[in-house]
Design an enzyme around this catalytic site. Structure first.
Site, PDB file in Angstrom:
ATOM      1  N   HIS A 167     -43.834   6.183  31.654  1.00 36.75           N
ATOM      2  CA  HIS A 167     -44.004   6.556  30.240  1.00 36.75           C
ATOM      3  C   HIS A 167     -45.444   6.558  29.754  1.00 36.75           C
ATOM      4  O   HIS A 167     -45.717   6.924  28.631  1.00 36.75           O
ATOM      5  CB  HIS A 167     -43.177   5.634  29.340  1.00 36.75           C
TER       6      HIS A 167
HETATM    7  N1  UDP Z   1     -36.808  -1.950  29.597  1.00 36.70           N
HETATM    8  C1  UDP Z   1     -35.494  -1.908  29.136  1.00 36.70           C
HETATM    9  N2  UDP Z   1     -34.789  -0.737  29.278  1.00 36.70           N
HETATM   10  C2  UDP Z   1     -35.329   0.369  29.857  1.00 36.70           C
HETATM   11  C3  UDP Z   1     -36.656   0.320  30.331  1.00 36.70           C
HETATM   12  C4  UDP Z   1     -37.393  -0.863  30.164  1.00 36.70           C
HETATM   13  O1  UDP Z   1     -34.965  -2.912  28.628  1.00 36.70           O
HETATM   14  O2  UDP Z   1     -34.646   1.399  29.967  1.00 36.70           O
HETATM   15  C5  UDP Z   1     -37.577  -3.203  29.415  1.00 36.70           C
HETATM   16  C6  UDP Z   1     -38.276  -3.710  30.660  1.00 36.70           C
HETATM   17  O3  UDP Z   1     -37.440  -4.477  31.467  1.00 36.70           O
HETATM   18  C7  UDP Z   1     -39.387  -4.546  30.061  1.00 36.70           C
HETATM   19  C8  UDP Z   1     -39.780  -3.748  28.843  1.00 36.70           C
HETATM   20  O4  UDP Z   1     -38.659  -2.930  28.538  1.00 36.70           O
HETATM   21  O5  UDP Z   1     -38.898  -5.819  29.661  1.00 36.70           O
HETATM   22  C9  UDP Z   1     -40.999  -2.938  29.191  1.00 36.70           C
HETATM   23  O6  UDP Z   1     -41.211  -1.992  28.283  1.00 36.70           O
HETATM   24  P1  UDP Z   1     -42.162  -0.743  28.559  1.00 36.70           P
HETATM   25  O7  UDP Z   1     -42.180  -0.405  30.013  1.00 36.70           O
HETATM   26  O8  UDP Z   1     -41.741   0.294  27.581  1.00 36.70           O
HETATM   27  O9  UDP Z   1     -43.562  -1.275  28.049  1.00 36.70           O
HETATM   28  P2  UDP Z   1     -44.833  -1.900  28.753  1.00 36.70           P
HETATM   29  O10 UDP Z   1     -44.409  -3.194  29.355  1.00 36.70           O
HETATM   30  O11 UDP Z   1     -45.348  -0.911  29.740  1.00 36.70           O
HETATM   31  O12 UDP Z   1     -45.790  -2.109  27.625  1.00 36.70           O
END
Ligand code: UDP
Length: 375
Positions: A213
């Protein structure tokens, strides 16, 4: 300290959340702060607002925001302006003793700036992470937030060195562990109870879980065409489960690639998943391929192989001692790793210190020392 009774007037803590990864970092706060003698209120900025990216998490974690902002603007700058004004009104009315801001998103920085302008001390949860990549919007949010915070709660060893290098006074800095892992530990039963493997007809350790993403990947047409070719090759290794972030779906539509993805056999596209289902998929995956920040940490905790399609990470403890590897966008290179994993030749990794489910408690104890100095 912890078992002495607090003064009758309980200091008020505000925690500001705005996005999916934020919600996942604060699930234990109500409990630990109440136990430590604080009044605690959760404020949702509304940066992520729909059911899949926000509502499902509040429901699953049984969280209820005490205040919710209405954002009128859609651009990042407009949203931050809305958050500044909305939070200023709340801060002036309720006068919290401290404002806690998790993570590195625009809501984090906007909340920190507002608290700073209102003269309220800031506690940054997940402080000190650095990718050294100034092309990432999150890197600016992290640095700016850290430099105006009074208390800096660090998840991993690298954070201590990064903050020291930036001349942050080290008496403000506390290595406490990872509140995202607190959520995994706290909800383990609910994760195990998820029927998602059965629902998607999956066998444990026989599928690839994938998320992408970040703007650096999904906003670039050529990168998305390359990703399409990679996914096609990866389906020969195992069924791919890909919950699509709204940004990625929008870009696939814009580039006219979504239909090709929809038709690809071996690729299962889903909406963004709720927490329990997604965690169960991580726990039982052969490998996770991602560009997410938080997922690198969750796979390390699970000792599940993770290939991160990025040139850098702000979370080096997931590389060593963890189960994560940074891979460049080269299909043979990535397939080589997938085959190593399939053949059991990949590292198992180890869990970084203090990723034990108790980081929120450590934060509460530090706040108590700071805000109940006479106790
Ligand atoms: N996550 C979730 N459902 C999904 C995809 C991700 O619950 O379909 C959770 C994942 O396990 C983690 C968090 O969302 O706890 C991460 O979010 P994201 O990847 O959007 O953000 P980043 O960590 O890159 O800032």
């Amino acid at each position: 300290m912890m078992n002495q009774s607090p003064p009758s007037q309980q200091p008020l803590l505000f925690t500001i959340v705005g996005t999916r990864p934020n919600f996942i970092k604060v699930t234990q706060f109500d409990r630990v702060f109440e136990e430590a003698g604080f009044a605690h209120q959760l404020i949702h900025t509304g940066q992520h607002y729909d059911l899949n990216m926000a509502g499902v998490f509040f429901r699953q974690f049984d969280l209820e925001p005490d205040h919710r902002l209405e954002l009128e603007h859609a651009s990042p700058t407009g949203q931050m302006a809305d958050i500044l004004l909305g939070l200023e009104a709340l801060f002036l009315k309720h006068k919290p003793a401290m404002v806690l801001v998790p993570g590195d998103v625009n809501s984090t920085l906007a909340a920190a700036l507002t608290a700073n302008k209102c003269g309220i001390p800031i506690g940054h949860i997940e402080s000190g992470l650095r990718s050294e990549d100034k092309g990432m919007p999150e890197e600016h949010n992290r640095i700016l937030t850290d430099h105006i915070s009074e208390l800096l709660f660090v998840t991993e060893q690298s954070g201590l060195a990064n903050l020291e290098k930036e001349n942050i006074p080290m008496d403000r800095v506390h290595l406490v562990g990872n509140t995202m892992i607190d959520t995994l530990v706290g909800f383990e039963d609910r994760i195990d109870a998820s029927p998602i493997l059965h629902d998607l007809s999956l066998q444990s350790s026989a599928y690839i879980l994938m998320t992408m993403h970040r703007p650096a990947t999904v906003d670039d047409r050529d990168a998305m065409i390359k990703l399409t070719a990679l996914i096609r090759e990866m389906t020969a290794v195992g069924q791919i489960i890909f919950p699509i972030h709204p940004r990625t779906r929008k870009q696939l539509q814009t580039f006219g690639i979504l239909e090709e993805w929809d038709r690809m056999s071996g690729l299962t596209l889903t909406e963004p998943m709720g927490y329990f289902a997604f965690q169960k998929l991580i726990k039982h995956a052969l490998v996770v391929v991602t560009d997410s920040g938080g997922i690198q940490e969750e796979t390390t905790f699970r000792q599940v192989p993770c290939l991160t399609l990025r040139p850098n990470t702000e979370r080096p403890s997931t590389l060593d001692p963890g189960s994560n590897t940074l891979v460049h966008f080269d299909i043979p290179h990535i397939l080589d790793y997938l085959h190593q994993i399939q053949n059991g030749q990949y590292k198992r990794g180890a869990v970084p210190p203090l990723w034990d489910g108790r980081a929120s408690e450590r934060i509460a104890a530090i706040l108590r020392n700071r805000l109940f100095p006479e106790a």
